[in-house]
Design an enzyme around this catalytic site. Structure first.
Site, PDB file in Angstrom:
ATOM      1  N   GLY A  71       0.826  -1.199   0.000  1.00  0.00           N
ATOM      2  CA  GLY A  71       0.000   0.000   0.000  1.00  0.00           C
ATOM      3  C   GLY A  71       0.861   1.249   0.000  1.00  0.00           C
ATOM      4  N   CYS A  72       0.317   2.326   0.500  1.00  0.00           N
ATOM      5  CA  CYS A  72       1.025   3.603   0.538  1.00  0.00           C
ATOM      6  C   CYS A  72       2.340   3.474   1.294  1.00  0.00           C
ATOM      7  CB  CYS A  72       0.144   4.662   1.194  1.00  0.00           C
ATOM      8  SG  CYS A  72       0.977   6.242   1.460  1.00  0.00           S
ATOM      9  N   PHE A  73       3.436   3.867   0.657  1.00  0.00           N
ATOM     10  CA  PHE A  73       4.735   3.688   1.322  1.00  0.00           C
ATOM     11  C   PHE A  73       4.923   4.603   2.516  1.00  0.00           C
ATOM     12  CE2 PHE A  73       6.824   5.893  -2.649  1.00  0.00           C
ATOM     13  CZ  PHE A  73       6.192   7.105  -2.358  1.00  0.00           C
TER      14      PHE A  73
END
Length: 223
Positions: free
Chosen positions: A50-52
């Site tokens: 997902g979002c880093f």
């Protein structure tokens, strides 16, 4: 997530008992350079979950993790920008290179954290973040990492740790493009922003509860 953590911990114990005494395979040379004085003793794991921004913040908390670098990998466009990756047309996933000390934390333990850090049953998304750039993936650096990744996925599915099958990709590590400077250490530098307060902070709190005994300096979690 506590139940999932317990399942993976049990699998870790089985691996430890079965692999005790086996010689370690030679590690491939890392493609990301760290300035740590212990560089020769470190190893690298590469995960997409997902979002880093979220993933970076979670793995930064673990004892034995030296550095977490956010970037893009798994695609076919050279030197992509964040804007390009967000279109979903570069083939890249938002990912993190986790440089760690294997004498303090093992790749198996990082795999455990990976499966607790996100929902690996969501295809090309994590929550409201939707697109192939948010896919779940493990980019292995050597055959041993590949074998372990596939083992844990198989066993977690067999144990029905999740309500749905795991969709995590297991791919060889290739070109890793370090993200723009403002993405690095994002949560720690932007805690007052809405996404940090309402998305990252709750996930980080749950993560830290599961790994309370493995946090750096036995910290009490996010402040």
């Amino acid at each position: 997530m506590k139940t999932i953590g317990m399942v993976i911990s049990a699998l870790l114990l089985n691996v430890f008992l079965s692999c005790a005494g086996e010689p370690q395979q030679k590690q491939e040379k890392n493609k990301v350079v760290t300035l740590s004085s212990n560089a020769g003793l470190l190893d690298t794991a590469t995960f997409a979950a997902g979002c880093f921004w979220c993933v970076e913040a979670q793995f930064q908390q673990l004892n034995g993790v030296d550095t977490v670098v956010s970037g893009y990998t798994g695609g076919y466009v050279k030197n992509p920008s964040y804007k390009e990756v967000c279109t979903g047309n570069t083939g890249h996933a938002e990912a993190v290179n986790i440089i760690f000390d294997p004498k303090v934390i093992s790749f198996d333990e990082l795999i455990e954290a990976f499966f607790v850090a996100h929902d690996p049953t969501q295809l090309n998304r994590q929550g409201n973040d939707v697109g192939t750039q948010y896919r779940s993936a493990i980019f292995y650096h050597n055959p041993q990492q590949k074998e372990k990744a596939l083992y844990y996925i198989k066993r977690l599915d067999e144990e029905h740790a999740y309500n749905k099958p795991i969709v995590t990709e297991v791919k060889p590590y290739g070109a890793f493009y370090i993200a723009e400077d403002y993405h690095q250490n994002y949560f720690n530098l932007n805690r007052s922003e809405g996404y940090c307060q309402f998305v990252i902070a709750p996930k980080l709190e749950k993560f830290e509860k599961v790994f309370k005994k493995k946090l750096k300096n036995n910290s009490e979690g996010i402040k």
